[in-house]
Write an enzyme that holds these catalytic residues in place. Structure first.
Site, PDB file in Angstrom:
ATOM      1  N   ASP A  27      -2.055  -2.113   9.990  1.00 38.12           N
ATOM      2  CA  ASP A  27      -2.236  -2.104   8.542  1.00 38.12           C
ATOM      3  C   ASP A  27      -2.806  -3.413   7.989  1.00 38.12           C
ATOM      4  OD1 ASP A  27      -1.276   0.470   8.358  1.00 38.12           O
ATOM      5  OD2 ASP A  27       0.768  -0.131   7.809  1.00 38.12           O
ATOM      6  N   LYS A  58       0.830  -1.198   0.000  1.00 35.57           N
ATOM      7  CA  LYS A  58       0.000   0.000   0.000  1.00 35.57           C
ATOM      8  C   LYS A  58       0.865   1.250   0.000  1.00 35.57           C
ATOM      9  CE  LYS A  58       0.978   0.879   4.506  1.00 35.57           C
ATOM     10  NZ  LYS A  58       1.623   2.107   5.036  1.00 35.57           N
TER      11      LYS A  58
END
Length: 310
Positions: A144, A16
């Site tokens: 995350d 990401k």
């Protein structure tokens, strides 16, 4: 007809980039609340699991692997143990990870390993855990990990694990400059706290409950890279640059060679450059490679963790 038990399962999960990251003040528990705009990238981790008497992990891939632990501290092993404990499964698994996301690079590679491992083992072991319980396990593994599980574009608040989907259109083109070293996320946060303490009289008020700017959400909805380039923001960038001043040269080099904007990815040290389109990204990749930087191209947003066929 009863389906034969699987002998192995393969899953992928994305790395990401944080197109926006605002960090709240230091809390009494030593953590910070954050507001993050996540975008999942086509640079992904792949995990293959197969039955075994005990849990083990092996790693290979295209990135530097010396910092990846192969014992019980590996996040994939932690994910497996958590799933087994939740479901009562008593067997083991061989976990093979093919890594393409930089290690300790601020791009969530370890989180992607955890998400892919959870999904793959749930299928291999036949534990069939409901999605909301899978996300609960993901939160326990790291801030995350839930986003690596869901992918796409999302806003993360709290520790970054309280997710809400964000509308996004089109495809964004990124060129990622990979460092030969890693940065510790706790160390970067600690440096941010020291930075704020040193400059407290001259900085803006730090919000205890940060939010993502409306301009960021508008740029994502519009699918407009030029709009997004104007509002990229990372509160951790100054801290990462203080710990690794050479990253400033990388940022300058990318912007001199056509990037719309550059930003430290998460806690760094990966530098993410946003390009106007595919051709611009190719040109930037060539220019940075000629400058002896290790770079890869990626696009976003992409789907989260998923089972893939052989």
């Amino acid at each position: 007809m009863t389906r034969a038990p699987r002998t192995s399962v393969r899953a992928k999960a994305p790395g990401k980039v944080n197109v926006f990251l605002r960090v709240g003040s230091l809390m009494d528990d030593g953590y910070h609340d954050v507001a993050i705009a996540y975008q999942a990238l086509s640079l992904s981790e792949e995990v293959r699991v197969s039955h075994a008497d005990r849990l083990s992990v092996e790693v290979s891939g295209t990135v530097e692997l010396s910092r990846v632990p192969l014992d019980g501290t590996n996040i994939a092993i932690q994910a497996a143990r958590l799933l087994a404990a939740r479901t009562g499964y008593t067997g083991g698994a061989r976990i093979e990870i093919e890594k393409h996301v930089p290690v300790t690079g601020g791009m969530g590679g370890g989180s992607a390993d955890a998400a892919a491992t959870l999904l793959a083992l749930d299928a291999l072991w036949g534990t069939e855990l409901p999605r909301d319980e899978m996300l609960e396990l993901a939160r326990k593994l790291g801030a995350d990990v839930p986003f690596a599980f869901t992918g796409g574009t999302a806003i993360g608040t709290g520790r970054g694990d309280e997710l809400s989907p964000a509308l996004a259109s089109g495809t964004f083109h990124w060129v990622l400059a990979l460092a030969e070293f890693g940065l510790s996320t706790p160390e970067v946060y600690a440096e941010l706290d020291r930075h704020r303490s040193r400059h407290a009289p001259g900085v803006l008020h730090v919000d205890d409950a940060p939010t993502v700017d409306a301009d960021v959400l508008q740029a994502l909805r519009a699918g407009d890279p030029r709009m997004l380039a104007e509002v990229l923001h990372n509160d951790l960038q100054a801290a990462a640059l203080h710990l690794s001043p050479s990253l400033a040269q990388t940022l300058e080099l990318g912007e001199e060679n056509g990037a719309l904007a550059g930003i430290i990815s998460g806690s760094g040290p990966t530098v993410a450059f946003l390009a106007a389109d595919r051709d611009s990204a190719l040109e930037l990749q060539v220019a940075l490679s000629a400058a002896q930087l290790r770079v890869v191209r990626a696009t976003g947003p992409v789907h989260g963790a998923r089972i893939v066929s052989d």
